[in-house]
Design an enzyme around this catalytic site. Sequence first.
Site, mmCIF file in Angstrom:
data_model
loop_
_atom_site.group_PDB
_atom_site.id
_atom_site.type_symbol
_atom_site.label_atom_id
_atom_site.label_comp_id
_atom_site.label_asym_id
_atom_site.label_seq_id
_atom_site.Cartn_x
_atom_site.Cartn_y
_atom_site.Cartn_z
ATOM 1 C CB CYS A 103 -25.993 0.567 -14.883
ATOM 2 S SG CYS A 103 -25.761 -0.429 -16.070
ATOM 3 C CG HIS A 145 -21.998 -2.539 -12.088
ATOM 4 N ND1 HIS A 145 -23.032 -1.537 -11.553
ATOM 5 C CD2 HIS A 145 -22.317 -2.352 -13.329
ATOM 6 C CE1 HIS A 145 -23.671 -1.106 -12.669
ATOM 7 N NE2 HIS A 145 -23.110 -1.537 -13.678
ATOM 8 C CD GLU A 146 -18.636 -3.255 -16.697
ATOM 9 O OE1 GLU A 146 -19.673 -3.505 -17.759
ATOM 10 O OE2 GLU A 146 -18.681 -2.435 -15.908
ATOM 11 C CG HIS A 149 -23.682 -5.546 -17.371
ATOM 12 N ND1 HIS A 149 -24.978 -5.065 -17.449
ATOM 13 C CD2 HIS A 149 -23.055 -4.687 -16.627
ATOM 14 C CE1 HIS A 149 -25.089 -3.815 -16.990
ATOM 15 N NE2 HIS A 149 -23.995 -3.463 -16.579
HETATM 16 NI NI NI Z 1 -23.752 -1.570 -15.749
#
Ligand code: NI
Length: 188
Positions: A103, A145-146, A149
Amino acid sequence: MAVRKIIRMGHPMLRAPARSLEPDEIGSDAMHRLVADMIDTLHDYGGIGLAAPQIAEPIRLAIVELPGGPSRYGDLPEVPLTAFVNPEIEVLDPTTAGYWEGCLSVPGLRGYVARPQHIRVRALNLAAEPIEMTFQGFPATVFQHEFDHLDGTLYVDRITDPSKLVFDEEFERYILPTETEQCAGASV
Ligand code: NI
């Protein structure tokens, strides 16, 4: 256009849920300028995805750009540079597979995370039109994952075996040679 600073783990804005964008904000000049900055930033840092909170903009917006073709994760479909506004994920198959994730907000580290590998993404594009795509395998992990956030979640929260959080250098030296696949090499 400008390269923006990516904030790192420990910055409170990475832990705050981002707000949804209103329809009249989506096509605005400010939004287009922000996306241009996000693209510059993604390319400068060398990642494959960037969420607005990572540059301290607490809104539900992320960009992803996945080069397609043969890779250590198999033959990947290309995901051309795309902006996703107010995205949502539907898990189509809960069967998980693990990848070593990195990340841009957690530089220098890599961690093994298992996630569902077949998902549908629904979002708006920059013209506020609905878009819908399905992803399998590594791209499915990238999108989860994105979009994590946007909820203030980092991949480190999803590591179930703490021994599988390692430095990049040790990853390259000790882990990569033993893995036949499922080694995510790019940071999102
Ligand atoms: Ni990330």
